[in-house]
Design a protein around this motif. Structure first.
Motif, PDB file in Angstrom:
ATOM      1  N   SER A   1     -59.778 -37.749 -38.108  1.00 49.05           N
ATOM      2  CA  SER A   1     -59.174 -36.857 -38.510  1.00 49.05           C
ATOM      3  C   SER A   1     -59.071 -35.704 -37.609  1.00 49.05           C
ATOM      4  CB  SER A   1     -58.751 -36.187 -40.006  1.00 49.05           C
ATOM      5  OG  SER A   1     -60.728 -35.825 -40.108  1.00 49.05           O
ATOM      6  N   MET A   2     -58.756 -34.632 -38.342  1.00 48.66           N
ATOM      7  CA  MET A   2     -58.453 -32.668 -37.489  1.00 48.66           C
ATOM      8  C   MET A   2     -59.766 -32.431 -37.260  1.00 48.66           C
ATOM      9  SD  MET A   2     -56.325 -32.925 -34.983  1.00 48.66           S
ATOM     10  CE  MET A   2     -56.011 -31.389 -34.450  1.00 48.66           C
ATOM     11  N   PRO A   3     -60.506 -31.526 -36.099  1.00 47.13           N
ATOM     12  CA  PRO A   3     -61.927 -30.901 -36.516  1.00 47.13           C
ATOM     13  C   PRO A   3     -61.306 -30.490 -37.892  1.00 47.13           C
ATOM     14  CG  PRO A   3     -61.655 -31.040 -34.297  1.00 47.13           C
ATOM     15  CD  PRO A   3     -59.867 -31.884 -35.209  1.00 47.13           C
ATOM     16  N   ALA A   4     -62.074 -30.144 -39.439  1.00 47.23           N
ATOM     17  CA  ALA A   4     -62.617 -29.633 -40.246  1.00 47.23           C
ATOM     18  C   ALA A   4     -62.592 -28.205 -39.711  1.00 47.23           C
ATOM     19  CB  ALA A   4     -62.859 -30.005 -41.593  1.00 47.23           C
ATOM     20  N   ASP A   5     -64.245 -28.120 -38.895  1.00 46.69           N
ATOM     21  CA  ASP A   5     -64.456 -26.731 -38.416  1.00 46.69           C
ATOM     22  C   ASP A   5     -64.240 -26.615 -37.276  1.00 46.69           C
ATOM     23  OD1 ASP A   5     -65.794 -24.471 -38.099  1.00 46.69           O
ATOM     24  OD2 ASP A   5     -67.673 -24.721 -39.730  1.00 46.69           O
ATOM     25  N   ARG A   6     -63.291 -26.186 -36.283  1.00 47.39           N
ATOM     26  CA  ARG A   6     -62.819 -25.732 -34.981  1.00 47.39           C
ATOM     27  C   ARG A   6     -64.314 -24.748 -34.842  1.00 47.39           C
ATOM     28  NH1 ARG A   6     -57.514 -24.305 -34.989  1.00 47.39           N
ATOM     29  NH2 ARG A   6     -56.413 -25.632 -36.006  1.00 47.39           N
ATOM     30  N   ASN A   7     -65.485 -24.500 -35.459  1.00 46.11           N
ATOM     31  CA  ASN A   7     -66.665 -23.869 -34.894  1.00 46.11           C
ATOM     32  C   ASN A   7     -67.872 -24.980 -34.769  1.00 46.11           C
ATOM     33  OD1 ASN A   7     -65.544 -21.150 -35.209  1.00 46.11           O
ATOM     34  ND2 ASN A   7     -66.185 -20.979 -37.032  1.00 46.11           N
ATOM     35  N   THR A   8     -67.796 -26.323 -35.278  1.00 40.00           N
ATOM     36  CA  THR A   8     -69.249 -26.442 -34.529  1.00 40.00           C
ATOM     37  C   THR A   8     -68.168 -28.358 -34.938  1.00 40.00           C
ATOM     38  OG1 THR A   8     -68.220 -27.349 -37.150  1.00 40.00           O
ATOM     39  CG2 THR A   8     -70.155 -26.334 -36.711  1.00 40.00           C
ATOM     40  N   TRP A   9     -67.533 -28.486 -34.176  1.00 41.41           N
ATOM     41  CA  TRP A   9     -66.259 -29.897 -33.810  1.00 41.41           C
ATOM     42  C   TRP A   9     -67.412 -30.417 -32.587  1.00 41.41           C
ATOM     43  CZ3 TRP A   9     -63.594 -31.650 -29.814  1.00 41.41           C
ATOM     44  CH2 TRP A   9     -63.663 -30.484 -28.782  1.00 41.41           C
ATOM     45  N   SER A  10     -67.416 -32.126 -32.663  1.00 35.58           N
ATOM     46  CA  SER A  10     -67.671 -32.155 -31.730  1.00 35.58           C
ATOM     47  C   SER A  10     -66.451 -33.696 -31.131  1.00 35.58           C
ATOM     48  CB  SER A  10     -69.087 -33.240 -31.495  1.00 35.58           C
ATOM     49  OG  SER A  10     -69.311 -33.815 -30.344  1.00 35.58           O
ATOM     50  N   TYR A  11     -66.908 -33.873 -29.464  1.00 34.38           N
ATOM     51  CA  TYR A  11     -65.636 -35.109 -29.295  1.00 34.38           C
ATOM     52  C   TYR A  11     -66.188 -36.999 -30.184  1.00 34.38           C
ATOM     53  CZ  TYR A  11     -69.956 -35.606 -26.158  1.00 34.38           C
ATOM     54  OH  TYR A  11     -71.078 -35.801 -26.031  1.00 34.38           O
ATOM     55  N   ASN A  12     -65.688 -37.920 -29.473  1.00 37.60           N
ATOM     56  CA  ASN A  12     -65.320 -39.282 -30.926  1.00 37.60           C
ATOM     57  C   ASN A  12     -66.029 -40.256 -29.853  1.00 37.60           C
ATOM     58  OD1 ASN A  12     -62.757 -37.981 -31.862  1.00 37.60           O
ATOM     59  ND2 ASN A  12     -63.725 -38.715 -33.269  1.00 37.60           N
ATOM     60  N   ALA A  13     -65.766 -39.903 -28.412  1.00 36.05           N
ATOM     61  CA  ALA A  13     -66.557 -41.504 -27.419  1.00 36.05           C
ATOM     62  C   ALA A  13     -67.005 -40.311 -26.278  1.00 36.05           C
ATOM     63  CB  ALA A  13     -65.890 -41.953 -27.098  1.00 36.05           C
ATOM     64  N   LYS A  14     -68.125 -41.164 -26.056  1.00 32.39           N
ATOM     65  CA  LYS A  14     -68.773 -40.436 -24.243  1.00 32.39           C
ATOM     66  C   LYS A  14     -68.077 -41.988 -23.309  1.00 32.39           C
ATOM     67  CE  LYS A  14     -73.181 -41.387 -25.555  1.00 32.39           C
ATOM     68  NZ  LYS A  14     -73.831 -42.249 -24.860  1.00 32.39           N
ATOM     69  N   ASP A  15     -69.030 -41.985 -22.567  1.00 35.53           N
ATOM     70  CA  ASP A  15     -68.421 -43.031 -20.930  1.00 35.53           C
ATOM     71  C   ASP A  15     -68.878 -44.678 -21.743  1.00 35.53           C
ATOM     72  OD1 ASP A  15     -71.218 -42.043 -20.419  1.00 35.53           O
ATOM     73  OD2 ASP A  15     -71.264 -43.725 -19.355  1.00 35.53           O
ATOM     74  N   ASP A  16     -70.212 -44.781 -22.151  1.00 29.74           N
ATOM     75  CA  ASP A  16     -70.375 -46.264 -22.447  1.00 29.74           C
ATOM     76  C   ASP A  16     -70.416 -46.674 -23.853  1.00 29.74           C
ATOM     77  OD1 ASP A  16     -71.884 -44.444 -24.401  1.00 29.74           O
ATOM     78  OD2 ASP A  16     -74.037 -45.138 -23.501  1.00 29.74           O
TER      79      ASP A  16
ATOM     80  N   VAL B   1     -69.364 -38.053 -32.213  1.00 25.73           N
ATOM     81  CA  VAL B   1     -69.369 -38.256 -33.307  1.00 25.73           C
ATOM     82  C   VAL B   1     -68.644 -39.810 -33.710  1.00 25.73           C
ATOM     83  CG1 VAL B   1     -69.216 -35.882 -34.110  1.00 25.73           C
ATOM     84  CG2 VAL B   1     -67.410 -37.225 -34.059  1.00 25.73           C
ATOM     85  N   LYS B   2     -68.396 -40.559 -32.645  1.00 26.44           N
ATOM     86  CA  LYS B   2     -67.171 -42.489 -33.528  1.00 26.44           C
ATOM     87  C   LYS B   2     -66.278 -41.872 -34.152  1.00 26.44           C
ATOM     88  CE  LYS B   2     -70.802 -44.982 -30.552  1.00 26.44           C
ATOM     89  NZ  LYS B   2     -71.929 -46.570 -31.279  1.00 26.44           N
ATOM     90  N   ASP B   3     -67.162 -43.043 -35.104  1.00 25.51           N
ATOM     91  CA  ASP B   3     -65.442 -42.554 -35.899  1.00 25.51           C
ATOM     92  C   ASP B   3     -66.038 -42.421 -37.078  1.00 25.51           C
ATOM     93  OD1 ASP B   3     -66.980 -44.534 -36.677  1.00 25.51           O
ATOM     94  OD2 ASP B   3     -65.642 -46.465 -37.549  1.00 25.51           O
ATOM     95  N   SER B   4     -66.506 -41.332 -36.912  1.00 23.95           N
ATOM     96  CA  SER B   4     -67.703 -40.922 -38.703  1.00 23.95           C
ATOM     97  C   SER B   4     -66.790 -39.622 -39.215  1.00 23.95           C
ATOM     98  CB  SER B   4     -68.832 -40.095 -38.337  1.00 23.95           C
ATOM     99  OG  SER B   4     -68.944 -39.115 -37.541  1.00 23.95           O
ATOM    100  N   THR B   5     -65.620 -39.498 -38.604  1.00 27.32           N
ATOM    101  CA  THR B   5     -64.402 -38.377 -39.472  1.00 27.32           C
ATOM    102  C   THR B   5     -63.879 -39.156 -39.555  1.00 27.32           C
ATOM    103  OG1 THR B   5     -63.764 -37.647 -36.791  1.00 27.32           O
ATOM    104  CG2 THR B   5     -65.522 -36.439 -37.757  1.00 27.32           C
ATOM    105  N   GLY B   6     -63.359 -40.344 -39.623  1.00 28.14           N
ATOM    106  CA  GLY B   6     -62.117 -40.570 -39.802  1.00 28.14           C
ATOM    107  C   GLY B   6     -61.167 -40.590 -38.064  1.00 28.14           C
TER     108      GLY B   6
END
Length: 280
Positions: A187-202, A180-185
């Protein structure tokens, strides 16, 4: 008087964690060789059956100090709503199998399907049984109640029945797959049933730089990277991880390093604080 309670331990607003899928024993150890000296903690998401030759004690020693989440037995897909599947009556042979068909396995309700390779596909009943069996097998190694989250293999799946049933399993969170990169600002995940990570290896350091520049707005912040140890190996990005650990590790005055569920627990604790004014 307004009291500011939005802090992690160490009086910091920003957390750092990771989520690593699949349980590649050799590459997970290599990954730990970077994050452990930097004080960075996180969560490893394991499938089962576990390697018998490594043994339960071996798994406990390797992953000591880290959280473990359920990544589904056999790393299976569920049937997708609205999708038509054509079953072959031929025995499964990976060299000659038709990628447009699905094939039976020795377990009822579980099939072989071609996606990024030949993977497992399960009907609703068997898929949920795979989820439950994975929790059972992982808890037999890591302890009752140790498995607190579910991580979709291959991203969130289009199966409403399975999604709703997963929510009844008592998981604190259900993680998707997708950067999701910085699309969430951050912030703490608003929905813990659909959250994802901010960054990957590249893009790890690219996104981390954005995170560091994030101004203090008085709220708790969340930075989580992933998603496989083999990504760093296959993409030749171990240097990216080394740079991240050198720049953003061992800075407890700026970041709180914790597992995903430890961070969520702390957020819940902060939200539960009741402040009342009394006259003395």
């Amino acid at each position: 008087m307004k009291l500011d309670v939005n802090f992690f331990p160490g009086w910091v607003r920003k957390s750092v964690t990771f989520t690593i899928d699949d349980g590649n024993l050799t590459l997970d150890r290599k990954f730990m060789g970077y994050v452990k000296p930097a004080g960075i903690k996180g969560t490893f998401n394991l499938t089962t059956p576990l390697s018998r030759s490594f043994g339960a004690d071996g798994y406990r020693r390797q992953y000591e100090g880290y959280e473990i989440d359920n990544h589904c037995r056999y790393h299976a897909y569920p049937f997708h709503d609205g999708e038509e599947y054509t079953l072959s009556n031929d025995p499964f042979d990976p060299d000659s199998a038709d990628p447009k068909l699905i094939y039976k396995t020795d377990e009822e309700g579980i099939y072989r399907i071609r996606t990024y390779g030949w993977c497992y596909l399960a009907d609703d009943k068997r898929y949920l049984a795979c989820v439950d069996k994975c929790t059972e097998e992982l808890e037999a190694v890591f302890g009752k109640g140790a498995i607190r989250g579910y991580v979709w293999p291959c991203g969130p799946q289009n199966n409403r029945t399975v999604v709703e049933q997963l929510k009844t399993r008592g998981f604190q969170s259900i993680r998707a797959t997708g950067c999701v990169k910085d699309s969430t600002g951050f912030s703490m995940p608003a929905d813990r049933n659909t959250w994802s990570y901010n960054a990957k290896d590249d893009c790890l350091n690219e996104v981390a730089r954005l995170y560091e520049k994030q101004p203090d707005d008085g709220t708790l912040k969340f930075f989580c990277f992933g998603v496989h140890a083999h990504d760093f190996e296959n993409h030749g990005t171990w240097g990216e991880l080394a740079s991240f650990c050198e720049t953003y590790g061992n800075r407890p005055d700026t970041y709180w390093y914790a597992g995903i569920h430890e961070i969520f627990d702390y957020e819940d604790a902060v939200k539960s604080i009741i402040i009342s004014e009394t006259e003395i």
